[in-house]
Design a protein around this motif. Structure first.
Motif, PDB file in Angstrom:
ATOM      1  N   GLY A  29       0.821  -1.192   0.000  1.00 37.46           N
ATOM      2  CA  GLY A  29       0.000   0.000   0.000  1.00 37.46           C
ATOM      3  C   GLY A  29       0.862   1.252   0.000  1.00 37.46           C
ATOM      4  O   GLY A  29       2.025   1.226   0.417  1.00 37.46           O
ATOM      5  N   VAL A  30       0.299   2.337  -0.499  1.00 33.65           N
ATOM      6  CA  VAL A  30       1.025   3.610  -0.533  1.00 33.65           C
ATOM      7  C   VAL A  30       0.242   4.627   0.289  1.00 33.65           C
ATOM      8  O   VAL A  30      -0.790   5.137  -0.149  1.00 33.65           O
ATOM      9  N   PHE A  31       0.713   4.884   1.490  1.00 29.64           N
ATOM     10  CA  PHE A  31       0.122   5.878   2.374  1.00 29.64           C
ATOM     11  C   PHE A  31       0.933   7.171   2.265  1.00 29.64           C
ATOM     12  O   PHE A  31       2.008   7.187   1.653  1.00 29.64           O
ATOM     13  N   VAL A  32       0.433   8.240   2.831  1.00 30.50           N
ATOM     14  CA  VAL A  32       1.106   9.526   2.671  1.00 30.50           C
ATOM     15  C   VAL A  32       2.563   9.451   3.130  1.00 30.50           C
ATOM     16  O   VAL A  32       3.461   9.982   2.469  1.00 30.50           O
ATOM     17  N   ASP A  33       2.804   8.791   4.232  1.00 30.36           N
ATOM     18  CA  ASP A  33       4.176   8.761   4.737  1.00 30.36           C
ATOM     19  C   ASP A  33       5.105   7.926   3.859  1.00 30.36           C
ATOM     20  O   ASP A  33       6.330   7.986   4.020  1.00 30.36           O
ATOM     21  N   ASP A  34       4.534   7.126   2.933  1.00 30.71           N
ATOM     22  CA  ASP A  34       5.361   6.371   2.001  1.00 30.71           C
ATOM     23  C   ASP A  34       5.836   7.217   0.829  1.00 30.71           C
ATOM     24  O   ASP A  34       6.741   6.812   0.095  1.00 30.71           O
ATOM     25  N   VAL A  35       5.229   8.371   0.623  1.00 27.42           N
ATOM     26  CA  VAL A  35       5.560   9.219  -0.514  1.00 27.42           C
ATOM     27  C   VAL A  35       6.804  10.048  -0.189  1.00 27.42           C
ATOM     28  O   VAL A  35       6.866  10.707   0.856  1.00 27.42           O
ATOM     29  N   VAL A  36       7.760  10.006  -1.081  1.00 25.04           N
ATOM     30  CA  VAL A  36       8.989  10.791  -0.918  1.00 25.04           C
ATOM     31  C   VAL A  36       9.176  11.634  -2.177  1.00 25.04           C
ATOM     32  O   VAL A  36       9.141  11.125  -3.293  1.00 25.04           O
ATOM     33  N   ARG A  37       9.358  12.939  -1.992  1.00 22.78           N
ATOM     34  CA  ARG A  37       9.551  13.857  -3.108  1.00 22.78           C
ATOM     35  C   ARG A  37      10.980  14.422  -3.082  1.00 22.78           C
ATOM     36  O   ARG A  37      11.571  14.589  -1.993  1.00 22.78           O
ATOM     37  N   ARG A 273       8.581  26.909  -1.472  1.00 20.54           N
ATOM     38  CA  ARG A 273       8.659  26.304  -2.807  1.00 20.54           C
ATOM     39  C   ARG A 273       9.486  25.026  -2.816  1.00 20.54           C
ATOM     40  O   ARG A 273      10.245  24.756  -3.756  1.00 20.54           O
ATOM     41  N   VAL A 274       9.353  24.246  -1.759  1.00 20.41           N
ATOM     42  CA  VAL A 274       9.895  22.894  -1.718  1.00 20.41           C
ATOM     43  C   VAL A 274       8.788  22.000  -1.148  1.00 20.41           C
ATOM     44  O   VAL A 274       7.895  22.477  -0.441  1.00 20.41           O
ATOM     45  N   PRO A 275       8.821  20.724  -1.452  1.00 17.07           N
ATOM     46  CA  PRO A 275       7.799  19.833  -0.888  1.00 17.07           C
ATOM     47  C   PRO A 275       7.911  19.780   0.634  1.00 17.07           C
ATOM     48  O   PRO A 275       9.006  19.627   1.185  1.00 17.07           O
ATOM     49  N   LEU A 276       6.772  19.910   1.304  1.00 20.62           N
ATOM     50  CA  LEU A 276       6.724  19.838   2.764  1.00 20.62           C
ATOM     51  C   LEU A 276       5.846  18.665   3.189  1.00 20.62           C
ATOM     52  O   LEU A 276       4.728  18.511   2.693  1.00 20.62           O
ATOM     53  N   LYS A 277       6.347  17.863   4.097  1.00 19.48           N
ATOM     54  CA  LYS A 277       5.589  16.718   4.613  1.00 19.48           C
ATOM     55  C   LYS A 277       5.311  16.924   6.098  1.00 19.48           C
ATOM     56  O   LYS A 277       6.218  17.243   6.881  1.00 19.48           O
ATOM     57  N   TRP A 278       4.032  16.708   6.458  1.00 23.74           N
ATOM     58  CA  TRP A 278       3.657  16.663   7.878  1.00 23.74           C
ATOM     59  C   TRP A 278       2.913  15.372   8.136  1.00 23.74           C
ATOM     60  O   TRP A 278       1.911  15.082   7.484  1.00 23.74           O
ATOM     61  N   ILE A 279       3.416  14.593   9.067  1.00 19.69           N
ATOM     62  CA  ILE A 279       2.758  13.364   9.497  1.00 19.69           C
ATOM     63  C   ILE A 279       2.476  13.497  10.988  1.00 19.69           C
ATOM     64  O   ILE A 279       3.398  13.662  11.795  1.00 19.69           O
ATOM     65  N   GLU A 280       1.242  13.425  11.338  1.00 12.84           N
ATOM     66  CA  GLU A 280       0.814  13.587  12.726  1.00 12.84           C
ATOM     67  C   GLU A 280       1.201  12.355  13.540  1.00 12.84           C
ATOM     68  O   GLU A 280       0.990  11.215  13.091  1.00 12.84           O
ATOM     69  N   ASP A 281       1.757  12.560  14.729  1.00 11.87           N
ATOM     70  CA  ASP A 281       1.990  11.414  15.604  1.00 11.87           C
ATOM     71  C   ASP A 281       0.753  11.184  16.476  1.00 11.87           C
ATOM     72  O   ASP A 281      -0.189  11.967  16.477  1.00 11.87           O
ATOM     73  N   ARG A 282       0.769  10.076  17.204  1.00 11.44           N
ATOM     74  CA  ARG A 282      -0.440   9.700  17.939  1.00 11.44           C
ATOM     75  C   ARG A 282      -0.765  10.686  19.060  1.00 11.44           C
ATOM     76  O   ARG A 282      -1.931  10.967  19.327  1.00 11.44           O
ATOM     77  N   ARG A 283       0.248  11.230  19.707  1.00 12.40           N
ATOM     78  CA  ARG A 283      -0.025  12.200  20.757  1.00 12.40           C
ATOM     79  C   ARG A 283      -0.723  13.433  20.170  1.00 12.40           C
ATOM     80  O   ARG A 283      -1.673  13.948  20.751  1.00 12.40           O
TER      81      ARG A 283
END
Length: 788
Positions: A29-37, A273-283
């Protein structure tokens, strides 16, 4: 299963294996956190440690000096970039509540985002967030929404008495007369605690700005809503925003619209103007992604001497936290409108009030109106026991019959195509209700406390509201004869891919192995409202059917030309076309496609080139109604307060089932969430507004050992929509809480306990039992007052 007349394969209605499963079970599966730019940086938020404080200076110097840190943004940097901020599902003109990307002026709950840090990776970003120095001037918080209207402190200065809005009215004179003249009147305040969806995958977003186009990878239930919202937010055209949704690990309402953090990431991306990733942690998820279910209601029923309902009223108050998403006042109206439920109630009314507090904002959660069923079903059980009736018998005397439909409930909701009596009787039959009552009597003679509880409810699924009322599909039969189906998507584990493949295979007479579906990419899929309101299955079924109706005549016409037969004599099955009665005389779908694309002079007159079509479906009814009955049995250990569920039965009417495995999976998932909401889950705060349950060590979830095998019954009533289908996604979460509460209350009935407050932790159960032993019958610590 084969059609007995044509021999055509029939996939709809069978337990076809989910097409998503091989990918997901093999870890592909491809989830958001699997995507790398390329060149991607990572985001972490600086969050308020206080429930309410005046926000002073923010010093980011130490954070910016840390190697690997690229930027620290505050409200002064990002908030002015907001052009418009409103949700399509709500509309532009509603009196929406405040929702700034980053806190400005004041912080309003623990977890309120104050600043955004951008760094090479999440580790550096978190270290830098700890170095941002924020000047907080503490203010008295409004923690208890139930007393917030009397508080001198205001969550938002522009909302007097901390009230975001109210709908409905006090009891009318006519309804007051009904109650005053009734033989029996039951009034109970039911209180439900805050809990949350806690999807397996938390929220997440990648935003990439090219200078004139924003590309977003999102964990979302509605990619097209994300596109529209972000286009308005940034003041650019929708055609300049592309949203890509791949696999999403659960949503349950929490991911149906963009929230404040999503705004921040998009705004920051346009600056860097660069790709930004935010992945929420459980807290973060348990602190800031939103709470649900925190509410209470003064629920009243009037009955005659025979136990027939004469009137109903609920005064409902809900906690909406500091920044609810979306507008909470309108959605709360459903609690009042649906409070009469599937019962014959001649007169009714409601009032609902939405109140701010300095806690995490209210967010949608699977069946956001479920409190109407909690309050109604709990109070009906209380009424039955006070009147000396079996709770099931009281329901039998009042449930609507199919011969009384269509009709409108006393609050104006138009009911049709439902079977509340039938589902209740089927569920009771599966349980063998009379046998359980005998088993219960025997257990009580041995000092054991067994109980049984029920809930019967109605659920609005697909609606004709402007945003939700249509759905599109594009079907392309490729030159090879393989089929691609494009729909908007929004699948978060609810098997929309499987549903689309099944429906299309049947609609076009195609082998199911030849069908694939493309979903979740706004650049190529038709507009759709996504997953929400139990709409997806029935709406997608309509869109596929409308589109297939365009292509099917083309297939028949070309096949007839190739077979030298009349189009009316052609059958389509298993990706072949043949003359009815002569299946060996056939052409393949690949041959038909080859003619359509590459041999234009062979196609019949009037048949367009190619085999591609798009269409939109509009639901024909204001509301498509589903309904169900839940029956739960349990045993309560009166020494420890532990509740053990023994059996759990659900009888559901969701119309014909596209895939019974998927239907039962949806019921099971919602039911487990409902069980968790009664027995385990609690987003608790202390008196200072500090969250106490921010990890799974504190926020308890049900496990496999806590849930019995769920038994299913199905009643099928056709809806007026495509295929007669209805929604099923939210029902389990609506029906389970009242059934479990009532089962526990029935087990403790010999003690005179009436349960009106959640959650039912072992400590609370023991407290109720001990109080009843000392002081006689009590209702959650308050003596029972019989008003009859």
């Amino acid at each position: 299963m084969a059609d007995p007349i044509s021999g055509a394969a029939r996939y709809t209605g069978t337990r076809v294996r989910r097409v998503e499963d091989p990918r997901l079970l093999q870890g592909r599966g491809v989830f958001v956190d699997d995507v790398v730019r390329p060149g991607m940086l990572h985001v972490c938020f600086v969050r308020s440690p206080l429930a309410r404080a005046r926000l002073g200076a923010i010093d980011a110097a130490a954070a910016l000096a840390l190697p690997g840190v690229h930027a620290v943004f505050t409200a002064a940097d990002l908030n002015p970039g907001v052009h418009e901020q409103w949700y399509t599902s709500m509309g532009k003109d509603i009196p929406d509540t405040p929702r700034p990307p980053l806190a400005e002026g004041e912080v309003r709950f623990v977890g309120d985002p104050v600043a955004l840090v951008v760094a090479d990776n999440r580790y550096v970003a978190e270290d830098a967030a700890d170095l941002v120095d924020v000047d907080y001037d503490p203010l008295p918080p409004v923690v208890d929404y139930a007393t917030a209207r009397e508080s001198d402190a205001l969550v938002h200065e522009s909302y007097p008495a901390n009230v975001a809005g109210s709908l409905g009215a006090e009891m009318s004179d006519d309804l007051t007369t009904v109650f005053s003249s009734a033989a029996h009147r039951v009034e109970v305040t039911v209180r439900q605690q805050a809990y949350a969806p806690v999807p397996m995958e938390s929220r997440g977003l990648i935003a990439e700005w090219s200078g004139d186009e924003l590309t977003v990878w999102a964990a979302t239930q509605a990619p097209h809503e994300v596109r529209m919202f972000l286009a308005r937010l940034l003041g650019i055209g929708e055609h300049q925003v592309r949203v890509i949704m791949r696999d999403t690990g659960g949503g349950f309402g929490q991911k149906v619209v963009p929230m404040r953090e999503d705004m921040c990431v998009a705004l920051a991306a346009t600056k860097l103007r660069v790709p930004l990733k935010w992945i929420e942690d459980r807290r973060e998820n348990l602190t800031a992604a939103g709470m649900s279910r925190h509410e209470h209601g003064d629920a009243k029923f009037a009955l005659d001497d025979d136990g027939h309902l004469l009137g109903a009223y609920i005064d409902h108050v809900q906690d909406i936290g500091a920044y609810p998403t979306p507008w909470p006042v309108g959605t709360a109206a459903a609690v009042g409108m649906l409070f009469p439920g599937p019962y014959r109630v001649p007169a009714a009314g409601f009032r609902t009030t939405s109140v701010f507090s300095n806690t995490s904002g209210r967010a949608a959660y699977r069946g956001p109106w479920q409190f109407e069923s909690v309050a109604r079903e709990v109070v009906l059980d209380i009424a039955a026991r006070r009147m000396g009736l079996d709770p099931v018998e009281l329901r039998r005397r009042n449930l609507l019959r199919t011969d009384e439909l269509p009709c409108a409930n006393a609050n104006g909701m138009p009911y049709s195509d439902m079977t509340p009596s039938e589902t209740l009787e089927q569920a009771l039959g599966i349980l063998d209700y009379e046998a359980f009552r005998k088993e219960q009597a025997q257990a009580r003679s041995e000092g054991r406390c067994l109980g049984v509880g029920t809930c019967t409810y109605v659920e609005p699924t697909a609606t004709a509201m402007p945003y939700y009322g249509t759905e599109g599909a594009t079907i392309r039969i490729e030159p090879s004869g393989k089929v691609n189906v494009y729909v908007s998507g929004g699948s978060t584990g609810n098997s929309l891919e499987t549903a689309v493949v099944q429906l299309t295979a049947d609609a076009l007479g195609v082998d199911i192995a030849d069908v694939r579906t493309i979903q979740g990419d706004t650049a190529v899929t038709p507009f759709g409202a996504g997953t929400g309101g139990s709409r997806s299955g029935s709406m997608i079924a309509g869109a596929v059917a409308e589109t297939a109706e365009i292509l099917r005549p083309r297939l028949l016409a070309i096949a007839a030309e190739l077979l030298e037969a009349a189009a009316d004599d052609i059958e389509l099955s298993q990706s072949r076309a043949f003359v009815r009665g002569s299946p060996s005389d056939a052409v393949t779908l690949a041959q038909i496609a080859d003619t359509a694309y590459f041999q234009p002079f062979k196609r019949p007159a009037g048949v367009p080139l190619g085999l591609e079509a798009s269409a939109r479906y509009q639901t024909p009814a204001m509301v498509i109604w589903a309904n169900a009955s839940h029956v739960c049995t349990c045993e309560v250990d009166i020494t420890t307060g532990a509740v053990k569920l023994l059996r759990y039965v659900v009888s559901e009417d969701c119309g014909p089932m596209i895939n019974p495995d998927v239907v039962e999976g949806q019921i099971a998932g919602g039911t487990v969430q409902g069980i968790g909401g009664v027995l385990f889950e609690h987003l608790a705060y202390d008196d200072a507004g500090n969250p106490l349950t921010t990890t799974f060590m504190d926020y308890l979830l049900p496990t496999a050992t806590d849930v019995p095998v769920i038994e299913y019954g199905h009643v099928e009533t056709l809806s007026p929509g495509a295929g007669g289908y209805k929604g099923v996604g939210e029902g389990g979460a609506i029906g389970a809480p009242p059934a479990v509460i009532n089962a526990v209350a029935d087990a403790l009935a010999p003690f005179g306990v009436e349960i009106t407050q959640l959650p039912l932790t072992p400590a609370r159960v023991v407290e109720l039992i001990d109080s009843s032993r000392v002081d006689g019958p009590r209702v959650d610590g308050a003596r029972v007052e019989h008003t009859q």
